[in-house]
Design an enzyme around this catalytic site. Structure first.
Site, PDB file in Angstrom:
ATOM      1  N   PRO A 106     -66.747  91.314  31.258  1.00 42.53           N
ATOM      2  CA  PRO A 106     -65.883  90.641  32.224  1.00 42.53           C
ATOM      3  C   PRO A 106     -66.135  89.131  32.174  1.00 42.53           C
ATOM      4  O   PRO A 106     -67.275  88.686  32.037  1.00 42.53           O
ATOM      5  CB  PRO A 106     -66.307  91.232  33.575  1.00 42.53           C
ATOM      6  CG  PRO A 106     -67.560  91.983  33.338  1.00 42.53           C
ATOM      7  CD  PRO A 106     -67.771  92.159  31.868  1.00 42.53           C
ATOM      8  N   VAL A 107     -65.051  88.352  32.247  1.00 42.17           N
ATOM      9  CA  VAL A 107     -65.155  86.893  32.082  1.00 42.17           C
ATOM     10  C   VAL A 107     -65.519  86.231  33.409  1.00 42.17           C
ATOM     11  O   VAL A 107     -65.047  86.646  34.468  1.00 42.17           O
ATOM     12  CB  VAL A 107     -63.805  86.332  31.555  1.00 42.17           C
ATOM     13  CG1 VAL A 107     -63.811  84.808  31.500  1.00 42.17           C
ATOM     14  CG2 VAL A 107     -63.523  86.894  30.172  1.00 42.17           C
ATOM     15  N   GLY A 110     -70.841  85.885  35.663  1.00 47.84           N
ATOM     16  CA  GLY A 110     -72.289  85.705  35.645  1.00 47.84           C
ATOM     17  C   GLY A 110     -72.982  86.587  34.635  1.00 47.84           C
ATOM     18  O   GLY A 110     -74.201  86.748  34.680  1.00 47.84           O
ATOM     19  N   GLY A 112     -72.692  86.085  31.288  1.00 47.82           N
ATOM     20  CA  GLY A 112     -72.897  85.327  30.052  1.00 47.82           C
ATOM     21  C   GLY A 112     -71.769  85.432  29.045  1.00 47.82           C
ATOM     22  O   GLY A 112     -72.013  85.352  27.832  1.00 47.82           O
ATOM     23  N   SER A 113     -70.512  85.540  29.517  1.00 41.05           N
ATOM     24  CA  SER A 113     -69.418  85.709  28.546  1.00 41.05           C
ATOM     25  C   SER A 113     -69.221  84.458  27.700  1.00 41.05           C
ATOM     26  O   SER A 113     -68.959  84.555  26.493  1.00 41.05           O
ATOM     27  CB  SER A 113     -68.121  86.115  29.247  1.00 41.05           C
ATOM     28  OG  SER A 113     -67.746  85.143  30.186  1.00 41.05           O
ATOM     29  N   SER A 114     -69.362  83.264  28.292  1.00 41.20           N
ATOM     30  CA  SER A 114     -69.136  82.061  27.481  1.00 41.20           C
ATOM     31  C   SER A 114     -70.249  81.895  26.449  1.00 41.20           C
ATOM     32  O   SER A 114     -70.000  81.491  25.305  1.00 41.20           O
ATOM     33  CB  SER A 114     -69.002  80.810  28.352  1.00 41.20           C
ATOM     34  OG  SER A 114     -70.209  80.518  28.992  1.00 41.20           O
ATOM     35  N   ALA A 115     -71.483  82.233  26.825  1.00 41.88           N
ATOM     36  CA  ALA A 115     -72.596  82.123  25.870  1.00 41.88           C
ATOM     37  C   ALA A 115     -72.438  83.157  24.758  1.00 41.88           C
ATOM     38  O   ALA A 115     -72.700  82.862  23.585  1.00 41.88           O
ATOM     39  CB  ALA A 115     -73.928  82.330  26.589  1.00 41.88           C
ATOM     40  N   ALA A 116     -71.974  84.356  25.107  1.00 39.72           N
ATOM     41  CA  ALA A 116     -71.769  85.403  24.101  1.00 39.72           C
ATOM     42  C   ALA A 116     -70.708  84.942  23.103  1.00 39.72           C
ATOM     43  O   ALA A 116     -70.841  85.128  21.896  1.00 39.72           O
ATOM     44  CB  ALA A 116     -71.352  86.701  24.776  1.00 39.72           C
ATOM     45  N   ASP A 157     -78.592  81.491  29.026  1.00 40.41           N
ATOM     46  CA  ASP A 157     -77.578  82.464  28.603  1.00 40.41           C
ATOM     47  C   ASP A 157     -77.498  82.589  27.081  1.00 40.41           C
ATOM     48  O   ASP A 157     -77.610  83.686  26.530  1.00 40.41           O
ATOM     49  CB  ASP A 157     -76.186  82.057  29.117  1.00 40.41           C
ATOM     50  CG  ASP A 157     -76.020  82.266  30.605  1.00 40.41           C
ATOM     51  OD1 ASP A 157     -77.045  82.388  31.299  1.00 40.41           O
ATOM     52  OD2 ASP A 157     -74.870  82.308  31.078  1.00 40.41           O
TER      53      ASP A 157
HETATM   54  O1  PMV Z   1     -72.937  80.988  34.196  1.00 42.02           O
HETATM   55  P1  PMV Z   1     -73.797  82.005  34.852  1.00 42.02           P
HETATM   56  O2  PMV Z   1     -73.210  82.603  36.065  1.00 42.02           O
HETATM   57  O3  PMV Z   1     -74.323  83.050  33.858  1.00 42.02           O
HETATM   58  O4  PMV Z   1     -75.081  81.228  35.417  1.00 42.02           O
HETATM   59  C1  PMV Z   1     -76.096  80.757  34.592  1.00 42.02           C
HETATM   60  C2  PMV Z   1     -77.357  80.589  35.348  1.00 42.02           C
HETATM   61  C3  PMV Z   1     -77.567  79.309  36.134  1.00 42.02           C
HETATM   62  O5  PMV Z   1     -78.971  79.230  36.311  1.00 42.02           O
HETATM   63  C4  PMV Z   1     -76.901  79.376  37.496  1.00 42.02           C
HETATM   64  C5  PMV Z   1     -77.059  78.078  35.400  1.00 42.02           C
HETATM   65  C6  PMV Z   1     -77.873  77.694  34.181  1.00 42.02           C
HETATM   66  O6  PMV Z   1     -77.435  76.774  33.473  1.00 42.02           O
HETATM   67  O7  PMV Z   1     -78.952  78.277  33.948  1.00 42.02           O
END
Ligand code: PMV
Length: 323
Positions: A106-107, A110, A112-116, A157
């Site tokens: 799911p986008v 929280g 990590g979809s953008s990092a993935a 992430d």
């Molecule tokens: O983008 P998210 O929801 O996976 O949040 C990442 C975690 C935070 O600690 C809130 C931000 C970060 O850069 O580590």
């Protein structure tokens, strides 16, 4: 190694060069932060594990290096993605591929979809340009994409996604790669991820907290320090197989996140419902704010139907003891 980590490792298998396989592909797993989000931005440790869900990038030979259509994105999201993609394409010499993306995550929840996405695209482009997609090269490129998405992310992430293993992560200094320690899993457990609802972007939630922390540095500094200590204690508990202690650390961490102003009534309600359903611990995960996801720790997968009354959409992910 847990199932998620195994899947992530599968994803880490380098995509073959285009001349040997017509459609190279690469995978980036999502992640779930068990302890320490937000505090990790301020240099404290965080504990996170990869998910078996993630993003797959596939390449087909093309006249130039380009990113295929993504129907679900708004115009600003698409512009952000194009800018992020351009940074990585230019760093890899723009191999002539049209890249299409598919995601089981799911986008913007929280997880990590953008990092993935950043990890999958970085792996694919590195490999297609004849550079071995080693973890450090993938990390450096994926960080550039994450910066385009999130400004100054802590790096937790994409680091968990690139390593595909449970990690205790600490950010050393802005703009540099973080320090990591691979974490052993001492006991089998189930993570339940409850999707609470849409939320504002990570960057916005992190920025609002940063303003409060700048105004009252000692008060928020104490909170972040406590969150970091919980991440260390929870990591030791996970390695020892002490799930009750890990669950308790998660409960306390949720309280601190709420104190820091990044929870919401809907997140608190979901946390409460999961604890009542037998979770050893439950907390918001990721940036939180006005929505996102909650992670709950169960000794065994909850019996079918147990969580139905919560009305929450749930995903599960297994933690398997490290061999
Ligand atoms: O983008 P998210 O929801 O996976 O949040 C990442 C975690 C935070 O600690 C809130 C931000 C970060 O850069 O580590």
């Amino acid at each position: 190694m847990n199932s998620a980590a195994r899947a992530a490792r599968r994803g880490a298998t380098p995509a073959r060069a285009p001349h040997r396989r017509a459609e190279p592909e690469a995978f980036g797993p999502g992640k779930v932060i068990l302890l320490g989000e937000h505090a990790v931005v301020y240099g404290h440790p965080a504990l996170a594990v990869p998910l078996s869900l993630g993003v797959t990038a596939r390449g087909t030979p093309a006249a130039r290096c380009e990113l295929g259509g993504l129907p679900d994105l708004t115009a600003p999201q698409r512009r952000m993605l194009d800018a992020a993609f351009d940074a990585v394409a230019s760093a890899t010499g723009r191999p002539p591929l049209r890249i299409s993306l598919s995601s089981t995550l799911p986008v913007s929840m929280g997880l990590g979809s953008s990092a993935a996405l950043a990890v999958a695209v970085s792996r694919l482009l590195l490999d297609a340009s004849g550079k071995r997609p080693t973890p450090s090269k993938v990390l450096a490129l994926a960080l550039r994409m994450e910066q385009a998405f999130h400004g100054t992310p802590s790096g937790v992430d994409h680091t968990v996604s690139a390593h595909g293993a449970p990690l205790l992560y600490r950010r050393p200094a802005p703009g540099r790669q973080g320090r990591v320690r691979q974490v052993r899993i001492g006991a089998r457990a189930t993570l339940v991820l409850a999707l609470v609802g849409p939320r504002r972007g990570t960057q916005e939630t992190v920025a609002a907290l940063r303003r409060r922390a700048a105004r009252w540095p000692e008060r928020y500094g104490r909170l972040f320090q406590q969150m970091g200590r919980l991440a260390l204690e929870g990591t030791a508990a996970l390695e020892d197989g002490d799930l009750e202690s890990l669950g308790d650390a998660m409960n306390v961490n949720h309280g601190l996140l709420a104190a820091a102003g990044v929870s919401s009534p809907a997140l608190d309600t979901a946390v409460d419902a999961l604890r009542r359903a037998g979770a050893l611990g439950a907390k918001l995960t990721g940036a939180g704010g006005d929505g996102g996801a909650v992670v709950a720790l169960f000794r065994k997968p909850p019996v079918a139907g147990t969580l139905e009354h919560t009305g929450l959409g749930v995903l599960t992910s297994e933690l398997e003891p490290t061999a």
